[in-house]
Write a protein that holds these residues in place. Structure first.
Motif, PDB file in Angstrom:
ATOM      1  N   GLU A  79      30.294 -12.313  16.326  1.00 57.02           N
ATOM      2  CA  GLU A  79      30.262 -11.609  17.617  1.00 57.02           C
ATOM      3  C   GLU A  79      31.217 -10.394  17.618  1.00 57.02           C
ATOM      4  O   GLU A  79      32.143 -10.316  18.412  1.00 57.02           O
ATOM      5  CB  GLU A  79      30.616 -12.556  18.766  1.00 57.02           C
ATOM      6  CG  GLU A  79      29.635 -13.693  18.956  1.00 57.02           C
ATOM      7  CD  GLU A  79      28.258 -13.224  19.444  1.00 57.02           C
ATOM      8  OE1 GLU A  79      28.082 -12.022  19.674  1.00 57.02           O
ATOM      9  OE2 GLU A  79      27.370 -14.079  19.580  1.00 57.02           O
ATOM     10  N   PRO A  80      30.995  -9.427  16.732  1.00 53.55           N
ATOM     11  CA  PRO A  80      31.909  -8.281  16.650  1.00 53.55           C
ATOM     12  C   PRO A  80      31.741  -7.279  17.784  1.00 53.55           C
ATOM     13  O   PRO A  80      32.587  -6.396  17.947  1.00 53.55           O
ATOM     14  CB  PRO A  80      31.542  -7.645  15.311  1.00 53.55           C
ATOM     15  CG  PRO A  80      30.074  -7.962  15.150  1.00 53.55           C
ATOM     16  CD  PRO A  80      29.902  -9.337  15.740  1.00 53.55           C
ATOM     17  N   THR A  81      30.657  -7.359  18.571  1.00 53.65           N
ATOM     18  CA  THR A  81      30.356  -6.297  19.539  1.00 53.65           C
ATOM     19  C   THR A  81      30.815  -6.605  20.960  1.00 53.65           C
ATOM     20  O   THR A  81      30.563  -5.818  21.860  1.00 53.65           O
ATOM     21  CB  THR A  81      28.835  -6.029  19.576  1.00 53.65           C
ATOM     22  OG1 THR A  81      28.164  -7.211  20.049  1.00 53.65           O
ATOM     23  CG2 THR A  81      28.312  -5.662  18.207  1.00 53.65           C
ATOM     24  N   ASN A  82      31.484  -7.748  21.170  1.00 57.70           N
ATOM     25  CA  ASN A  82      31.777  -8.166  22.545  1.00 57.70           C
ATOM     26  C   ASN A  82      32.490  -7.098  23.362  1.00 57.70           C
ATOM     27  O   ASN A  82      32.273  -6.985  24.562  1.00 57.70           O
ATOM     28  CB  ASN A  82      32.616  -9.447  22.548  1.00 57.70           C
ATOM     29  CG  ASN A  82      31.752 -10.683  22.428  1.00 57.70           C
ATOM     30  OD1 ASN A  82      30.527 -10.604  22.507  1.00 57.70           O
ATOM     31  ND2 ASN A  82      32.376 -11.827  22.224  1.00 57.70           N
ATOM     32  N   HIS A  83      33.366  -6.329  22.731  1.00 57.87           N
ATOM     33  CA  HIS A  83      34.147  -5.340  23.476  1.00 57.87           C
ATOM     34  C   HIS A  83      33.805  -3.905  23.086  1.00 57.87           C
ATOM     35  O   HIS A  83      34.548  -2.980  23.425  1.00 57.87           O
ATOM     36  CB  HIS A  83      35.650  -5.591  23.264  1.00 57.87           C
ATOM     37  CG  HIS A  83      36.106  -6.938  23.729  1.00 57.87           C
ATOM     38  ND1 HIS A  83      36.403  -7.206  25.052  1.00 57.87           N
ATOM     39  CD2 HIS A  83      36.284  -8.101  23.067  1.00 57.87           C
ATOM     40  CE1 HIS A  83      36.767  -8.474  25.172  1.00 57.87           C
ATOM     41  NE2 HIS A  83      36.705  -9.037  23.982  1.00 57.87           N
ATOM     42  N   LEU A  84      32.696  -3.720  22.373  1.00 58.36           N
ATOM     43  CA  LEU A  84      32.348  -2.384  21.890  1.00 58.36           C
ATOM     44  C   LEU A  84      31.321  -1.727  22.803  1.00 58.36           C
ATOM     45  O   LEU A  84      30.380  -2.377  23.254  1.00 58.36           O
ATOM     46  CB  LEU A  84      31.779  -2.461  20.471  1.00 58.36           C
ATOM     47  CG  LEU A  84      32.676  -3.104  19.400  1.00 58.36           C
ATOM     48  CD1 LEU A  84      31.975  -3.059  18.046  1.00 58.36           C
ATOM     49  CD2 LEU A  84      34.018  -2.396  19.324  1.00 58.36           C
ATOM     50  N   ASP A  85      31.499  -0.421  23.066  1.00 59.57           N
ATOM     51  CA  ASP A  85      30.502   0.297  23.854  1.00 59.57           C
ATOM     52  C   ASP A  85      29.315   0.664  22.962  1.00 59.57           C
ATOM     53  O   ASP A  85      29.298   0.401  21.754  1.00 59.57           O
ATOM     54  CB  ASP A  85      31.118   1.537  24.512  1.00 59.57           C
ATOM     55  CG  ASP A  85      31.670   2.553  23.517  1.00 59.57           C
ATOM     56  OD1 ASP A  85      31.249   2.531  22.339  1.00 59.57           O
ATOM     57  OD2 ASP A  85      32.515   3.362  23.910  1.00 59.57           O
ATOM     58  N   LEU A  86      28.297   1.281  23.580  1.00 54.87           N
ATOM     59  CA  LEU A  86      27.060   1.554  22.846  1.00 54.87           C
ATOM     60  C   LEU A  86      27.286   2.464  21.647  1.00 54.87           C
ATOM     61  O   LEU A  86      26.714   2.248  20.575  1.00 54.87           O
ATOM     62  CB  LEU A  86      26.031   2.175  23.798  1.00 54.87           C
ATOM     63  CG  LEU A  86      25.262   1.171  24.667  1.00 54.87           C
ATOM     64  CD1 LEU A  86      24.619   1.867  25.851  1.00 54.87           C
ATOM     65  CD2 LEU A  86      24.206   0.454  23.833  1.00 54.87           C
ATOM     66  N   ASN A  87      28.115   3.498  21.806  1.00 57.54           N
ATOM     67  CA  ASN A  87      28.332   4.429  20.699  1.00 57.54           C
ATOM     68  C   ASN A  87      29.009   3.734  19.524  1.00 57.54           C
ATOM     69  O   ASN A  87      28.667   3.976  18.360  1.00 57.54           O
ATOM     70  CB  ASN A  87      29.196   5.609  21.172  1.00 57.54           C
ATOM     71  CG  ASN A  87      28.448   6.493  22.150  1.00 57.54           C
ATOM     72  OD1 ASN A  87      27.252   6.687  22.022  1.00 57.54           O
ATOM     73  ND2 ASN A  87      29.146   7.031  23.139  1.00 57.54           N
ATOM     74  N   THR A  88      29.997   2.866  19.823  1.00 58.80           N
ATOM     75  CA  THR A  88      30.696   2.171  18.748  1.00 58.80           C
ATOM     76  C   THR A  88      29.789   1.136  18.086  1.00 58.80           C
ATOM     77  O   THR A  88      29.850   0.919  16.875  1.00 58.80           O
ATOM     78  CB  THR A  88      31.969   1.496  19.290  1.00 58.80           C
ATOM     79  OG1 THR A  88      32.731   2.445  20.038  1.00 58.80           O
ATOM     80  CG2 THR A  88      32.824   0.970  18.157  1.00 58.80           C
ATOM     81  N   ARG A  89      28.913   0.494  18.885  1.00 60.75           N
ATOM     82  CA  ARG A  89      27.955  -0.443  18.295  1.00 60.75           C
ATOM     83  C   ARG A  89      27.022   0.275  17.325  1.00 60.75           C
ATOM     84  O   ARG A  89      26.700  -0.238  16.252  1.00 60.75           O
ATOM     85  CB  ARG A  89      27.138  -1.123  19.402  1.00 60.75           C
ATOM     86  CG  ARG A  89      27.943  -2.084  20.244  1.00 60.75           C
ATOM     87  CD  ARG A  89      27.084  -2.754  21.295  1.00 60.75           C
ATOM     88  NE  ARG A  89      27.893  -3.560  22.201  1.00 60.75           N
ATOM     89  CZ  ARG A  89      27.483  -4.668  22.805  1.00 60.75           C
ATOM     90  NH1 ARG A  89      26.258  -5.107  22.601  1.00 60.75           N
ATOM     91  NH2 ARG A  89      28.278  -5.340  23.608  1.00 60.75           N
TER      92      ARG A  89
END
Length: 651
Positions: free
Chosen positions: A469-479
């Motif tokens: 679950e690396p994306t829990n705190h990432l915004d769309l651009n960072t994802r």
């Protein structure tokens, strides 16, 4: 409807919204998008009354009931079911009125209170609350557990269930998917599609937004722009808009250059002075079109691994699980035999509680196998992003201190520079610039902490990335930057994520963890979503059966009779194919209806904006007639969409 007219909103000295106007119609499902810090949460605060506009007009129907997920971590000994039940404010108010009537002996009020309780659905309130909990991943035996016995992430799920329990006309959801597994996310999407009120949701999950929204509001440069359609449609319209703006800007620059050339050439000639002066005035009157300024997008890359052992890792006939305080084994997965090869891109799927974390922790080496063997390839280097990785960061230390410590611990073997200036430059590539490298990590946002963890993993130069679950705190651009970096990574990737866009773009094969085993999943993510919904249905039916027959609460729900695995896969594949054939015509018509609804939504937005411009009476009448026709057609199409969706769901 919700109406914003020339609204300006500030937070301290920062202007978040500057003279914006927008209309949100009853029953619309709206995605609110924009960069972190653009003002999305502040707009929510305006809607729920905790902030007030600095100027302009803002109105919301006063009779609307509003529901929102509380960010407060609940501290109570009451059961999970009772806590969620309290979210039904209508039921609670009726219960209070009944208690007051009974205390005064007012028979008429007691009769009215009992009628109100019936209208509020008191007879099935507890089953409804428990259905929400089961859908969000709680096990049947956890429904009566005290709230305080759950971890922080599970308590936030309780807050979400409580908000969904509340009868509402307006539902505000700010990043509702952060604490959810994919199975709970699929269930939430299904629930929100059936929600009849007005929905505003902030999310960085593009497939979630595509699934539950039909309108997109974008906050950018303190402006609020409405787009008809879900997130993917918004991206298309936004790209077209930017392309037109850039083309108009370039045409205007050519015109400006032409006028300026004439002025420079003839302003000193008496015979041309008047024409030159008229062109000067034309330049002064010209409303300048701004160029499209491409914002600096975040990008990074994983360095080439120093070596690629093959196989990376082999698990042979292993039993995986935990040990209790008495060192007694608690097995979860049995007979696990899997190999991880160089260059593989594996997505790890599985319903909540089936053992994904157990498998991931065993591969990472933080858990030992209860039996069997786990063999690592020579030179294996794992870059592990755990769900709780952000908590491992030291809150009082800065990013630079973290990197200095990491560089010292890893030594020079990974062939990365280790001077302080090199570390600063390295952190700069992850958007830690200037004073941020000295800022205490504890004061940073979740997204900034996640970027720091990614930076530390990149520094270690792994050949196997294990991402939980690396994306829990990432915004769309960072994802999107993470997806690009993972696709360019030359090593092996094992990924657990509820972000289906990331899974689709990165993984080319899947493992399924469930019913005590780990095996390949022969299907795509759409088929997996169908599998999850079926599993959730089985669990709910098993919970109802257990409650009526007093069966033991920990009986495994939905466990099928033993069958040869190959025969099981063949039967399931045939069932999926038959289901797909029956669903296809319904899905096709639903897509046509949704396309038409999207077009009508855009037209309605344009008509509503025209009505706000102060038209002539004849134009107002014409626009009003067209707006009514559009609204009527939308209502008819929405009814047809519901009919088709119900037919599809019944299949």
């Amino acid at each position: 409807m919700i109406l914003l007219k020339n609204v300006t909103l500030r937070r301290h000295s920062k202007v978040l919204l500057d003279g914006v106007s927008a209309v949100i119609n009853p029953g619309e499902h709206v995605g609110l998008v924009g960069r972190n810090g653009a003002g999305k949460s502040s707009l929510f605060a305006l809607l729920n009354g905790s902030l007030h506009e600095d100027s302009g007009e803002f109105s919301i129907p006063p009779h609307w009931r509003m529901a929102q997920v509380s960010q407060h971590m609940p501290e109570t000994e009451e059961s999970a079911t009772a806590f969620v039940l309290e979210g039904d404010t209508r039921l609670g108010e009726a219960q209070i009125r009944l208690a007051q009537a009974e205390a005064t002996g007012d028979g008429l009020q007691m009769a009215q209170a009992h009628a109100d309780l019936a209208d509020a659905g008191a007879h099935d309130a507890a089953p409804r609350a428990q259905a929400l909990l089961l859908g969000l991943g709680f096990k049947p035996q956890e429904l009566e557990r005290p709230v305080n016995s759950f971890s922080g992430g599970w308590r936030m799920r309780l807050q979400l269930a409580r908000a969904l329990m509340c009868p509402s006309d307006l539902l505000l959801l700010d990043e509702p998917t952060n604490h959810l597994d994919l199975d709970a996310l699929v269930w939430l999407e299904s629930w929100l599609k059936r929600y009849e009120g007005t929905l505003l949701v902030i999310s960085h999950d593009r497939e979630f937004l595509d699934s539950v929204t039909q309108v997109t509001l974008q906050i950018e440069n303190a402006q609020l722009t409405r787009y008809g359609g879900n997130y993917s449609r918004f991206e298309e319209l936004r790209a077209q808009q930017l392309e037109l703006q850039q083309a108009s800007y370039e045409r205007q620059q050519d015109k400006i250059a032409h006028l300026q050339k004439f002025i420079d050439r003839f302003k000193a000639k008496a015979t041309k002075a008047r024409q030159a002066q008229s062109r000067v005035k034309a330049l002064e009157r010209m409303e300048r079109i701004a160029p499209v300024l491409a914002a600096a997008e975040f990008t990074f890359e994983f360095r080439e691994p120093l070596n690629l052992p093959n196989p990376m890792l082999t698990i042979t006939d292993a039993t995986l699980g935990y040990r209790n305080a008495d060192d007694q084994p608690l097995p979860i997965l049995h007979g696990v035999s899997r190999s991880v090869l160089a260059g593989q891109r594996i997505g790890i799927l599985g319903a909540n509680g089936q053992g994904k974390s157990t498998l991931v922790k065993t591969i990472a080496g933080t858990l030992s196998a209860l039996s069997g063997t786990v063999t690592e390839g020579k030179g294996l280097s794992i870059g592990y992003f755990a769900q709780q990785e952000l908590d491992v960061l030291r809150p009082d230390d800065s990013p630079l201190v973290h990197m200095i410590r990491l560089a010292r611990d890893t030594g020079a073997g990974h062939a990365m520079p280790a001077r302080e200036q090199d570390l600063r430059n390295f952190l700069g590539t992850f958007q830690f610039t200037g004073d941020m490298v000295q800022q205490a990590v504890g004061t940073m946002s979740g997204g900034e902490k996640a970027r720091l963890v990614l930076a530390m993993i990149v520094w270690q130069r792994p050949n196997l990335l294990l991402l939980d679950e690396p994306t829990n705190h990432l915004d769309l651009n960072t994802r999107e930057a993470l997806a690009v970096a993972l696709n360019e990574f030359e090593g092996t990737v094992l990924l657990v994520s509820h972000d289906r866009a990331l899974l689709r773009s990165v993984c080319d094969e899947f493992w399924l963890v469930g019913r005590g085993v780990v095996g390949p999943f022969d299907g795509d993510l759409d088929e997996y979503q169908s599998y999850l919904l079926e599993e959730a249905r089985r669990m709910r039916e098993a919970a109802r059966t257990a409650s009526t027959s007093h069966a033991p609460a920990d009986t495994a729900p939905g466990t099928p009779p033993a069958r040869d695995p190959r025969e099981q896969r063949r039967v399931e594949a045939a069932a999926r194919q038959e289901l797909s054939q029956r669903q296809r015509p319904l899905k096709k018509e639903i897509a046509k209806v949704e396309d038409r609804l999207s077009a009508l939504s855009s037209e309605r937005t344009g008509l509503e904006n025209r009505l706000m411009e102060g038209l002539a009476p004849s134009d107002i009448a014409e626009v009003g007639r067209r707006l009514k026709a559009v609204t009527d057609e939308v209502e008819q199409l929405e009814e047809r969409w519901l009919e088709l969706s119900e037919q599809l769901q019944s299949l």
